[in-house]
Design an enzyme around this catalytic site. Structure first.
Site, PDB file in Angstrom:
ATOM      1  N   THR A  36       0.851  -1.200   0.000  1.00 50.75           N
ATOM      2  CA  THR A  36       0.000   0.000   0.000  1.00 50.75           C
ATOM      3  C   THR A  36       0.884   1.247   0.000  1.00 50.75           C
ATOM      4  O   THR A  36       0.619   2.222  -0.724  1.00 50.75           O
ATOM      5  CB  THR A  36      -0.950  -0.002   1.217  1.00 50.75           C
ATOM      6  OG1 THR A  36      -1.429  -1.337   1.428  1.00 50.75           O
ATOM      7  CG2 THR A  36      -2.130   0.924   0.995  1.00 50.75           C
ATOM      8  N   GLY A  87       0.830   1.769   5.671  1.00 50.34           N
ATOM      9  CA  GLY A  87      -0.221   0.757   5.757  1.00 50.34           C
ATOM     10  C   GLY A  87      -0.221   0.081   7.118  1.00 50.34           C
ATOM     11  O   GLY A  87       0.449   0.523   8.053  1.00 50.34           O
ATOM     12  N   LYS A  99       1.434  -3.997  12.978  1.00 49.33           N
ATOM     13  CA  LYS A  99       2.255  -3.744  11.803  1.00 49.33           C
ATOM     14  C   LYS A  99       3.476  -4.663  11.843  1.00 49.33           C
ATOM     15  O   LYS A  99       3.788  -5.244  12.859  1.00 49.33           O
ATOM     16  CB  LYS A  99       2.704  -2.270  11.779  1.00 49.33           C
ATOM     17  CG  LYS A  99       1.537  -1.314  11.508  1.00 49.33           C
ATOM     18  CD  LYS A  99       1.966   0.134  11.360  1.00 49.33           C
ATOM     19  CE  LYS A  99       3.133   0.349  10.462  1.00 49.33           C
ATOM     20  NZ  LYS A  99       2.993  -0.236   9.098  1.00 49.33           N
ATOM     21  N   GLU A 108       9.569   1.824  11.046  1.00 51.96           N
ATOM     22  CA  GLU A 108       8.233   2.440  10.922  1.00 51.96           C
ATOM     23  C   GLU A 108       7.865   3.156  12.225  1.00 51.96           C
ATOM     24  O   GLU A 108       7.370   4.282  12.219  1.00 51.96           O
ATOM     25  CB  GLU A 108       7.188   1.376  10.594  1.00 51.96           C
ATOM     26  CG  GLU A 108       7.342   0.820   9.182  1.00 51.96           C
ATOM     27  CD  GLU A 108       6.436  -0.354   8.875  1.00 51.96           C
ATOM     28  OE1 GLU A 108       6.239  -0.628   7.695  1.00 51.96           O
ATOM     29  OE2 GLU A 108       5.928  -1.001   9.803  1.00 51.96           O
TER      30      GLU A 108
END
Ligand code: 5RP
Length: 232
Positions: A36, A87, A99, A108
Site C-alpha cells: 500500500t 499501511g 504492523k 516504521e
C-alpha cells in the site's frame, strides 16, 4: 468488484489529497513500507517537485522513492516530519494497529514517532473489531530469541515462530506470535517492550494512527477523522 490491490491503490491516491497541505516546498514526508505504501509512493511521484523529500522506513521504500526521483533524507538530518503515511496489517476503531508483516516495524515506529500525524492507509480487509488474528511480529536480538519466546508464552502466546530466511534492515530476526489476547493493546505493547532482547513490538497502540483511510467497495472511508481542520 475491486480487487484488494485496486482498493490499496484507491486509498493510496486518496491519501495524496488528504495530505495536500504538506505538499509544499519545505516539507519532508515520512513514508512507510509495504504494497500500500508502494502505491502511495507511486502516486506521490507525480508531485515530487512540490515538496522537499522524504524519510523512508525501509531500504525497500527508499529505493522506490529514489527511483521516482524523490530525494531521500536520513532521519538524523531532519528535525520533525509533518506527516507519516503507512499501511497496516490490522487496525481497530481506536486506530491501534498491528504492523510488521513486511518486517519494517522498527523503522516504521521510529519514523512515525518523529511525525505529527500518522495517516494509515488500508483496504477494508485490515479493519478488525479485535486485534490479534494476524500474528504479532516482534523484532528481537538474535541472542534473545529463546528467552523472549518463553516470556511470550507466559503472556499467553500459543505459538511463536521465527520468520523463515528473514532478517530486518537492522539485521535482526522477527518472531511471529499467535494466540495473544489483545484486550488492552497499549498495555500489552508496553509489557512486550519491557522484555529484555525485544527491539520492537508490532503493536502500534501507545501511539495509534491519527486517522485511517480505508479503501472499500463503496469508496474510501475515513475512521477517526482528527479534529484538526487542516485534515478535514
Ligand atoms: C510493513 C508493514 C505494512 O504496513 C503492513 O505489512 C501492510 O502491508 P501491505 O500494505 O503490503 O498490506 O507494517 O512492516
Amino acid at each position: 468488484m475491486l480487487t484488494q490491490d485496486q482498493l490499496k491503490q484507491a486509498v493510496a491516491k486518496q491519501a495524496l489529497s488528504h495530505i495536500r497541505q504538506h505538499l509544499i516546498q519545505d516539507a519532508i514526508i515520512g513514508i512507510g513500507t509495504g504494497s500500500t505504501a508502494d502505491f502511495f509512493i507511486d502516486a506521490l511521484a507525480e508531485h515530487r517537485h512540490a515538496f522537499r523529500g522524504a524519510v523512508a522506513s525501509s531500504e525497500r521504500s527508499a529505493k522506490r522513492l529514489a527511483m521516482h526521483g524523490i530525494r531521500v533524507f536520513d532521519l538524523n538530518e531532519v528535525d520533525e516530519l509533518a506527516v507519516y503515511v503507512d499501511g497496516a496489517d490490522e487496525i481497530n476503531a481506536k486506530l491501534e494497529m498491528i504492523k510488521g508483516g513486511g518486517g519494517a516495524l522498527t523503522r516504521e515506529k521510529i519514523v512515525a514517532s518523529a511525525s505529527h500525524h500518522f495517516v494509515c492507509i488500508v483496504d477494508e480487509s485490515k479493519v478488525v473489531d479485535n486485534l490479534g488474528a494476524f500474528p504479532l511480529p516482534i523484532e528481537v536480538l538474535a541472542i534473545s530469541k529463546e528467552v523472549v519466546s518463553r516470556q511470550l508464552y507466559q503472556l499467553g502466546a500459543t505459538e511463536v515462530i521465527e520468520r523463515k530466511d528473514f532478517l530486518t534492515d537492522n539485521g535482526h530476526p522477527i518472531l511471529d506470535v499467535k494466540g495473544l489476547k489483545i484486550e488492552d493493546a497499549a498495555r500489552l505493547e508496553a509489557q512486550i517492550n519491557d522484555i529484555p532482547g525485544v527491539v520492537t513490538c508490532g503493536l502500534f497502540a501507545i501511539r495509534p494512527a491519527t486517522v485511517a483511510l480505508v479503501g472499500t467497495q463503496e469508496g474510501v472511508k475515513i475512521i477517526g477523522q482528527t479534529a484538526d481542520p487542516r485534515y478535514a
